[in-house]
Design a protein around this motif. Sequence first.
Motif, PDB file in Angstrom:
ATOM      1  N   GLN A 189      49.543  38.850  62.862  1.00  0.00           N
ATOM      2  CA  GLN A 189      48.792  39.903  63.544  1.00  0.00           C
ATOM      3  C   GLN A 189      48.860  39.728  65.062  1.00  0.00           C
ATOM      4  O   GLN A 189      48.970  40.714  65.803  1.00  0.00           O
ATOM      5  N   GLN A 190      48.813  38.488  65.525  1.00  0.00           N
ATOM      6  CA  GLN A 190      48.956  38.238  66.957  1.00  0.00           C
ATOM      7  C   GLN A 190      50.338  38.668  67.439  1.00  0.00           C
ATOM      8  O   GLN A 190      50.475  39.229  68.528  1.00  0.00           O
ATOM      9  N   SER A 191      51.353  38.409  66.633  1.00  0.00           N
ATOM     10  CA  SER A 191      52.718  38.819  66.986  1.00  0.00           C
ATOM     11  C   SER A 191      52.836  40.334  67.039  1.00  0.00           C
ATOM     12  O   SER A 191      53.471  40.888  67.940  1.00  0.00           O
ATOM     13  N   VAL A 192      52.231  41.014  66.075  1.00  0.00           N
ATOM     14  CA  VAL A 192      52.266  42.479  66.043  1.00  0.00           C
ATOM     15  C   VAL A 192      51.543  43.050  67.266  1.00  0.00           C
ATOM     16  O   VAL A 192      52.036  43.985  67.909  1.00  0.00           O
ATOM     17  N   GLU A 193      50.386  42.499  67.606  1.00  0.00           N
ATOM     18  CA  GLU A 193      49.647  42.964  68.775  1.00  0.00           C
ATOM     19  C   GLU A 193      50.443  42.741  70.056  1.00  0.00           C
ATOM     20  O   GLU A 193      50.497  43.615  70.930  1.00  0.00           O
ATOM     21  N   LEU A 194      51.067  41.588  70.167  1.00  0.00           N
ATOM     22  CA  LEU A 194      51.882  41.288  71.337  1.00  0.00           C
ATOM     23  C   LEU A 194      53.073  42.240  71.435  1.00  0.00           C
ATOM     24  O   LEU A 194      53.390  42.737  72.514  1.00  0.00           O
ATOM     25  N   ALA A 195      53.708  42.503  70.305  1.00  0.00           N
ATOM     26  CA  ALA A 195      54.854  43.421  70.291  1.00  0.00           C
ATOM     27  C   ALA A 195      54.427  44.837  70.643  1.00  0.00           C
ATOM     28  O   ALA A 195      55.139  45.546  71.361  1.00  0.00           O
ATOM     29  N   SER A 196      53.275  45.261  70.169  1.00  0.00           N
ATOM     30  CA  SER A 196      52.813  46.620  70.496  1.00  0.00           C
ATOM     31  C   SER A 196      52.440  46.723  71.971  1.00  0.00           C
ATOM     32  O   SER A 196      52.628  47.771  72.586  1.00  0.00           O
ATOM     33  N   GLN A 197      51.924  45.652  72.559  1.00  0.00           N
ATOM     34  CA  GLN A 197      51.630  45.648  73.992  1.00  0.00           C
ATOM     35  C   GLN A 197      52.910  45.726  74.821  1.00  0.00           C
ATOM     36  O   GLN A 197      52.902  46.250  75.932  1.00  0.00           O
ATOM     37  N   MET A 198      53.990  45.199  74.277  1.00  0.00           N
ATOM     38  CA  MET A 198      55.264  45.225  74.985  1.00  0.00           C
ATOM     39  C   MET A 198      56.013  46.537  74.752  1.00  0.00           C
ATOM     40  O   MET A 198      57.098  46.728  75.280  1.00  0.00           O
ATOM     41  N   GLY A 199      55.461  47.430  73.925  1.00  0.00           N
ATOM     42  CA  GLY A 199      56.045  48.739  73.737  1.00  0.00           C
ATOM     43  C   GLY A 199      56.883  48.905  72.483  1.00  0.00           C
ATOM     44  O   GLY A 199      57.528  49.934  72.301  1.00  0.00           O
ATOM     45  N   TYR A 200      56.887  47.926  71.599  1.00  0.00           N
ATOM     46  CA  TYR A 200      57.639  48.038  70.347  1.00  0.00           C
ATOM     47  C   TYR A 200      56.808  48.776  69.304  1.00  0.00           C
ATOM     48  O   TYR A 200      55.591  48.687  69.280  1.00  0.00           O
ATOM     49  N   ALA A 201      57.494  49.457  68.404  1.00  0.00           N
ATOM     50  CA  ALA A 201      56.809  50.167  67.325  1.00  0.00           C
ATOM     51  C   ALA A 201      56.355  49.181  66.260  1.00  0.00           C
ATOM     52  O   ALA A 201      56.972  48.142  66.057  1.00  0.00           O
ATOM     53  N   ASP A 202      55.270  49.499  65.559  1.00  0.00           N
ATOM     54  CA  ASP A 202      54.695  48.594  64.556  1.00  0.00           C
ATOM     55  C   ASP A 202      55.494  48.514  63.267  1.00  0.00           C
ATOM     56  O   ASP A 202      55.232  47.653  62.453  1.00  0.00           O
ATOM     57  N   GLY A 203      56.434  49.364  63.038  1.00  0.00           N
ATOM     58  CA  GLY A 203      57.186  49.501  61.806  1.00  0.00           C
ATOM     59  C   GLY A 203      57.423  48.239  61.010  1.00  0.00           C
ATOM     60  O   GLY A 203      56.670  47.906  60.101  1.00  0.00           O
ATOM     61  N   ASP A 204      58.460  47.543  61.293  1.00  0.00           N
ATOM     62  CA  ASP A 204      58.857  46.391  60.488  1.00  0.00           C
ATOM     63  C   ASP A 204      58.507  45.053  61.128  1.00  0.00           C
ATOM     64  O   ASP A 204      58.894  44.002  60.614  1.00  0.00           O
ATOM     65  N   ILE A 205      57.774  45.076  62.210  1.00  0.00           N
ATOM     66  CA  ILE A 205      57.486  43.831  62.927  1.00  0.00           C
ATOM     67  C   ILE A 205      56.662  42.874  62.075  1.00  0.00           C
ATOM     68  O   ILE A 205      56.949  41.685  62.014  1.00  0.00           O
ATOM     69  N   ALA A 206      55.655  43.381  61.389  1.00  0.00           N
ATOM     70  CA  ALA A 206      54.797  42.509  60.581  1.00  0.00           C
ATOM     71  C   ALA A 206      55.585  41.860  59.455  1.00  0.00           C
ATOM     72  O   ALA A 206      55.460  40.651  59.220  1.00  0.00           O
ATOM     73  N   GLU A 207      56.401  42.631  58.760  1.00  0.00           N
ATOM     74  CA  GLU A 207      57.177  42.059  57.651  1.00  0.00           C
ATOM     75  C   GLU A 207      58.220  41.068  58.164  1.00  0.00           C
ATOM     76  O   GLU A 207      58.430  40.006  57.570  1.00  0.00           O
ATOM     77  N   SER A 208      58.854  41.397  59.266  1.00  0.00           N
ATOM     78  CA  SER A 208      59.838  40.483  59.854  1.00  0.00           C
ATOM     79  C   SER A 208      59.167  39.185  60.301  1.00  0.00           C
ATOM     80  O   SER A 208      59.714  38.098  60.109  1.00  0.00           O
ATOM     81  N   ALA A 209      57.990  39.307  60.898  1.00  0.00           N
ATOM     82  CA  ALA A 209      57.264  38.117  61.348  1.00  0.00           C
ATOM     83  C   ALA A 209      56.862  37.244  60.163  1.00  0.00           C
ATOM     84  O   ALA A 209      56.928  36.018  60.246  1.00  0.00           O
ATOM     85  N   ARG A 210      56.466  37.861  59.043  1.00  0.00           N
ATOM     86  CA  ARG A 210      56.127  37.088  57.843  1.00  0.00           C
ATOM     87  C   ARG A 210      57.348  36.337  57.309  1.00  0.00           C
ATOM     88  O   ARG A 210      57.234  35.216  56.837  1.00  0.00           O
TER      89      ARG A 210
END
Length: 176
Positions: A109-130
């Motif tokens: 969740q911290q990675s997803v929040e950081l990525a969204s702050q940097m302008g990335y879409a939430d799409g596959d970031i959570a699954e990739s991070a897992r």
Amino acid sequence: MISENSHLYWSKSLYWGLEIGVDIVLYCIVAQWWWDRPFDVLGFVPYMIISICICLCHRELAKLDPKISFAELLLAGVCAGASGSLIVDLYAAIYVKAYDPAYMEQMVQQSVELASQMGYADGDIAESARNVFVPVLMFTTTFVYIIVSLIMSAFGAFLVNLRKRQNNGNNSKQQQ
């Protein structure tokens, strides 16, 4: 020493690696149980455990062979740190996957929040991070432990060689 007593040299290095790994895992378990401290393999205490165990490894190897070289002591310390990190990596993987999966979710969740702050879409970031969390955690732990082992091993080998030179200087003065 490596060529003459290679089995003894490597077994001592690996023994101290086992000692490093077991001590850090025990510290993590006790810290979590006693102080309610979260998963902590990259803190100050693990670095102190690595430093002390490498110092003891060098001391033992210097007693076995007083003519041991700087490079052999350096290699022994790095080998001990790397093999100890493998034990800690196994603990980290079991901890994150089986014991406390919520820890991994917090980090994702911290990675997803950081990525969204940097302008990335939430799409596959959570699954990739897992998918990459455990391998990245293991790689990071191993890399950091090897760097700490290299630094402490170089420092310890330098001190052993310095003391050896001082002892040789004192012995030559006494013989005159």
